[in-house]
Scaffold this motif. Sequence first.
Motif, PDB file in Angstrom:
ATOM      1  N   VAL A  84       0.840  -1.214   0.000  1.00 38.95           N
ATOM      2  CA  VAL A  84       0.000   0.000   0.000  1.00 38.95           C
ATOM      3  C   VAL A  84       0.868   1.254   0.000  1.00 38.95           C
ATOM      4  O   VAL A  84       0.587   2.232  -0.694  1.00 38.95           O
ATOM      5  N   GLY A  85       1.961   1.224   0.789  1.00 37.99           N
ATOM      6  CA  GLY A  85       2.823   2.406   0.861  1.00 37.99           C
ATOM      7  C   GLY A  85       3.440   2.758  -0.479  1.00 37.99           C
ATOM      8  O   GLY A  85       3.506   3.935  -0.858  1.00 37.99           O
ATOM      9  N   SER A  86       3.900   1.775  -1.218  1.00 33.53           N
ATOM     10  CA  SER A  86       4.527   2.055  -2.509  1.00 33.53           C
ATOM     11  C   SER A  86       3.512   2.246  -3.617  1.00 33.53           C
ATOM     12  O   SER A  86       3.750   3.001  -4.560  1.00 33.53           O
ATOM     13  N   GLY A  87       2.368   1.600  -3.518  1.00 29.88           N
ATOM     14  CA  GLY A  87       1.383   1.701  -4.591  1.00 29.88           C
ATOM     15  C   GLY A  87       0.415   2.850  -4.448  1.00 29.88           C
ATOM     16  O   GLY A  87      -0.051   3.397  -5.438  1.00 29.88           O
ATOM     17  N   MET A  88       0.112   3.254  -3.214  1.00 29.45           N
ATOM     18  CA  MET A  88      -0.906   4.285  -2.993  1.00 29.45           C
ATOM     19  C   MET A  88      -0.304   5.614  -2.536  1.00 29.45           C
ATOM     20  O   MET A  88      -0.828   6.684  -2.863  1.00 29.45           O
ATOM     21  N   LEU A  89       0.797   5.548  -1.819  1.00 25.05           N
ATOM     22  CA  LEU A  89       1.374   6.763  -1.235  1.00 25.05           C
ATOM     23  C   LEU A  89       2.641   7.217  -1.944  1.00 25.05           C
ATOM     24  O   LEU A  89       3.262   8.195  -1.510  1.00 25.05           O
ATOM     25  N   ASP A  90       3.022   6.539  -2.999  1.00 25.16           N
ATOM     26  CA  ASP A  90       4.221   6.892  -3.778  1.00 25.16           C
ATOM     27  C   ASP A  90       5.485   6.890  -2.903  1.00 25.16           C
ATOM     28  O   ASP A  90       6.397   7.693  -3.124  1.00 25.16           O
ATOM     29  N   LEU A  91       5.528   6.008  -1.922  1.00 23.98           N
ATOM     30  CA  LEU A  91       6.740   5.848  -1.120  1.00 23.98           C
ATOM     31  C   LEU A  91       7.617   4.775  -1.772  1.00 23.98           C
ATOM     32  O   LEU A  91       7.118   3.734  -2.193  1.00 23.98           O
ATOM     33  N   SER A  92       8.899   5.022  -1.815  1.00 32.32           N
ATOM     34  CA  SER A  92       9.792   3.998  -2.338  1.00 32.32           C
ATOM     35  C   SER A  92       9.978   2.903  -1.292  1.00 32.32           C
ATOM     36  O   SER A  92       9.789   3.125  -0.091  1.00 32.32           O
ATOM     37  N   LEU A  93      10.330   1.716  -1.766  1.00 29.91           N
ATOM     38  CA  LEU A  93      10.557   0.618  -0.849  1.00 29.91           C
ATOM     39  C   LEU A  93      11.696   0.918   0.117  1.00 29.91           C
ATOM     40  O   LEU A  93      11.691   0.468   1.270  1.00 29.91           O
ATOM     41  N   THR A  94      12.672   1.690  -0.355  1.00 30.40           N
ATOM     42  CA  THR A  94      13.796   2.059   0.520  1.00 30.40           C
ATOM     43  C   THR A  94      13.323   2.958   1.652  1.00 30.40           C
ATOM     44  O   THR A  94      13.707   2.771   2.825  1.00 30.40           O
ATOM     45  N   GLN A  95      12.497   3.942   1.320  1.00 27.25           N
ATOM     46  CA  GLN A  95      11.946   4.820   2.361  1.00 27.25           C
ATOM     47  C   GLN A  95      11.109   4.020   3.366  1.00 27.25           C
ATOM     48  O   GLN A  95      11.216   4.216   4.581  1.00 27.25           O
ATOM     49  N   TYR A  96      10.279   3.147   2.840  1.00 26.46           N
ATOM     50  CA  TYR A  96       9.421   2.355   3.718  1.00 26.46           C
ATOM     51  C   TYR A  96      10.277   1.468   4.631  1.00 26.46           C
ATOM     52  O   TYR A  96       9.995   1.338   5.826  1.00 26.46           O
ATOM     53  N   TYR A  97      11.331   0.893   4.076  1.00 27.02           N
ATOM     54  CA  TYR A  97      12.197   0.016   4.863  1.00 27.02           C
ATOM     55  C   TYR A  97      12.883   0.783   5.993  1.00 27.02           C
ATOM     56  O   TYR A  97      12.892   0.349   7.151  1.00 27.02           O
ATOM     57  N   HIS A  98      13.471   1.935   5.666  1.00 28.61           N
ATOM     58  CA  HIS A  98      14.189   2.710   6.683  1.00 28.61           C
ATOM     59  C   HIS A  98      13.230   3.245   7.747  1.00 28.61           C
ATOM     60  O   HIS A  98      13.590   3.315   8.932  1.00 28.61           O
ATOM     61  N   GLN A  99      12.037   3.651   7.343  1.00 28.88           N
ATOM     62  CA  GLN A  99      11.072   4.149   8.315  1.00 28.88           C
ATOM     63  C   GLN A  99      10.612   3.027   9.259  1.00 28.88           C
ATOM     64  O   GLN A  99      10.481   3.239  10.467  1.00 28.88           O
ATOM     65  N   THR A 100      10.384   1.841   8.706  1.00 22.34           N
ATOM     66  CA  THR A 100      10.006   0.695   9.539  1.00 22.34           C
ATOM     67  C   THR A 100      11.141   0.312  10.488  1.00 22.34           C
ATOM     68  O   THR A 100      10.912   0.015  11.675  1.00 22.34           O
ATOM     69  N   LYS A 101      12.356   0.333   9.973  1.00 21.15           N
ATOM     70  CA  LYS A 101      13.516  -0.016  10.797  1.00 21.15           C
ATOM     71  C   LYS A 101      13.692   0.968  11.945  1.00 21.15           C
ATOM     72  O   LYS A 101      14.061   0.588  13.069  1.00 21.15           O
ATOM     73  N   ALA A 102      13.411   2.245  11.695  1.00 20.79           N
ATOM     74  CA  ALA A 102      13.545   3.253  12.751  1.00 20.79           C
ATOM     75  C   ALA A 102      12.449   3.116  13.804  1.00 20.79           C
ATOM     76  O   ALA A 102      12.667   3.430  14.983  1.00 20.79           O
ATOM     77  N   ALA A 103      11.255   2.639  13.383  1.00 23.03           N
ATOM     78  CA  ALA A 103      10.130   2.555  14.324  1.00 23.03           C
ATOM     79  C   ALA A 103      10.209   1.309  15.201  1.00 23.03           C
ATOM     80  O   ALA A 103       9.743   1.322  16.347  1.00 23.03           O
ATOM     81  N   LEU A 104      10.786   0.248  14.667  1.00 20.82           N
ATOM     82  CA  LEU A 104      10.795  -1.021  15.394  1.00 20.82           C
ATOM     83  C   LEU A 104      12.115  -1.230  16.116  1.00 20.82           C
ATOM     84  O   LEU A 104      13.159  -0.749  15.680  1.00 20.82           O
ATOM     85  N   ASN A 105      12.039  -1.967  17.218  1.00 23.36           N
ATOM     86  CA  ASN A 105      13.237  -2.387  17.927  1.00 23.36           C
ATOM     87  C   ASN A 105      12.983  -3.788  18.493  1.00 23.36           C
ATOM     88  O   ASN A 105      11.904  -4.356  18.314  1.00 23.36           O
ATOM     89  N   ILE A 106      13.977  -4.306  19.162  1.00 20.37           N
ATOM     90  CA  ILE A 106      13.867  -5.676  19.652  1.00 20.37           C
ATOM     91  C   ILE A 106      12.750  -5.830  20.676  1.00 20.37           C
ATOM     92  O   ILE A 106      12.149  -6.897  20.809  1.00 20.37           O
ATOM     93  N   THR A 107      12.421  -4.740  21.392  1.00 23.40           N
ATOM     94  CA  THR A 107      11.356  -4.811  22.406  1.00 23.40           C
ATOM     95  C   THR A 107      10.007  -5.085  21.767  1.00 23.40           C
ATOM     96  O   THR A 107       9.207  -5.873  22.294  1.00 23.40           O
ATOM     97  N   GLN A 108       9.733  -4.432  20.622  1.00 20.75           N
ATOM     98  CA  GLN A 108       8.452  -4.642  19.946  1.00 20.75           C
ATOM     99  C   GLN A 108       8.288  -6.106  19.546  1.00 20.75           C
ATOM    100  O   GLN A 108       7.232  -6.703  19.763  1.00 20.75           O
ATOM    101  N   PHE A 109       9.332  -6.678  18.975  1.00 19.04           N
ATOM    102  CA  PHE A 109       9.257  -8.074  18.565  1.00 19.04           C
ATOM    103  C   PHE A 109       9.171  -9.010  19.772  1.00 19.04           C
ATOM    104  O   PHE A 109       8.469 -10.027  19.737  1.00 19.04           O
ATOM    105  N   THR A 110       9.884  -8.670  20.843  1.00 19.04           N
ATOM    106  CA  THR A 110       9.868  -9.526  22.032  1.00 19.04           C
ATOM    107  C   THR A 110       8.475  -9.606  22.642  1.00 19.04           C
ATOM    108  O   THR A 110       8.024 -10.682  23.065  1.00 19.04           O
ATOM    109  N   VAL A 111       7.787  -8.455  22.701  1.00 20.65           N
ATOM    110  CA  VAL A 111       6.425  -8.442  23.247  1.00 20.65           C
ATOM    111  C   VAL A 111       5.520  -9.355  22.433  1.00 20.65           C
ATOM    112  O   VAL A 111       4.766 -10.178  22.975  1.00 20.65           O
ATOM    113  N   GLY A 112       5.584  -9.228  21.106  1.00 18.00           N
ATOM    114  CA  GLY A 112       4.731 -10.067  20.250  1.00 18.00           C
ATOM    115  C   GLY A 112       5.079 -11.535  20.352  1.00 18.00           C
ATOM    116  O   GLY A 112       4.186 -12.394  20.404  1.00 18.00           O
ATOM    117  N   ILE A 113       6.363 -11.859  20.384  1.00 14.24           N
ATOM    118  CA  ILE A 113       6.769 -13.269  20.461  1.00 14.24           C
ATOM    119  C   ILE A 113       6.360 -13.873  21.793  1.00 14.24           C
ATOM    120  O   ILE A 113       5.901 -15.022  21.862  1.00 14.24           O
TER     121      ILE A 113
END
Length: 384
Positions: A296-325
Amino acid sequence: MQTAFAAVDSKPHLTLQRLDDDTLLVSLAGNWKFNGHLPAAEEVVRHIEADHKVRQVVFDTSHLHGWDSALLTFLIKTIGYCSQKKIDVDQTGLPEGVRRLLALAAAVPERRGARRVARRQPFLSRIGAATVVWLRSTNDTLAFIGESCLALLKFVVGRASFRRSDLAALLQDSGAQALPIVSLISFLVGLILAFVGAVQLQMFGAQIYVANLVGIAVAREMAPMMVGIIMAGRTGAAFAAQLGTMQVNEEIDALRTLGISPMEFLILPRMLALVLMMPLLCLYADLVGILGGAVVGSGMLDLSLTQYYHQTKAALNITQFTVGIFKSGVFGIVIAMTGCLRGMQCGRSASEVGSAATSAVVTAIVVIIVLDGIFAVITNVMGV
């Protein structure tokens, strides 16, 4: 007064006729079998109620061509009503075989209390009965949890008796074979989250934060919850149906007779399989959900996959994944225990197997939602 049905010889028909002031002639003709529309005994009842002078009922079966239990049912109802109204019934006009069967049916009276009488229990009585059932269910659940912990402890010290091949098969069934449905649901959930967030964030020119929204929501909440619900409907119901079928076929009783603990041989491998596979499925759902948001980000919002990747990487950390796991591991324990518990509580009929599977799914989903809310409060208090 006279009531006549179809005059076709092959069809059963009934004629009611007054012979004198107090005698009613019931003429039966045709073929009285369960193969079509049959005259009802209520016709005779209505006629007698409309004419209170009737004191005797006689039968004429000279044109009766055939009969089976349908005729007996009609006669038993008619004679029973006449007995209640103190009306004499003359059975001499009936076939000899019919008279013998009627005499046989009346020879053994109905046992007192055999007929179920619908009675509404008092309100307090119903509350007490429901409380007793709840207490017994709670006791069974606590006993099951205790036995499960003992079986797990035996596994830790290497004394649990179960087949490793069963554990391998359950791992495959709970893991690899669940990937298609987990992939589809996780991708669609990530896509939907991204689409809903994009519509709102575009109003403020902050559409790049769709990556943050999807990443955090999927990793912390949606992936473990959706995987838990999927596995509850897929694997938890299967566990309940399998154990319920074994209960119906008395296979579990046979294991106990042989000195084999069903808790270790049947339930422990299923618990281990789900507990080991749920965190891996949660990680996989995280990846697929984030990819759905990226579409949706690349198809609807004209975000590049690189931008989406870096933004996701900045938002997430090991704590977020640990809580879900961690959540997914707890949900795996809940699903396995509810499925196995309902299967072990299954009755001895085929319908009980379906009820056990349904109860396992409903219980697991309710407990998952409740636990997710508790986890949300705890993580908020802890600042995680």
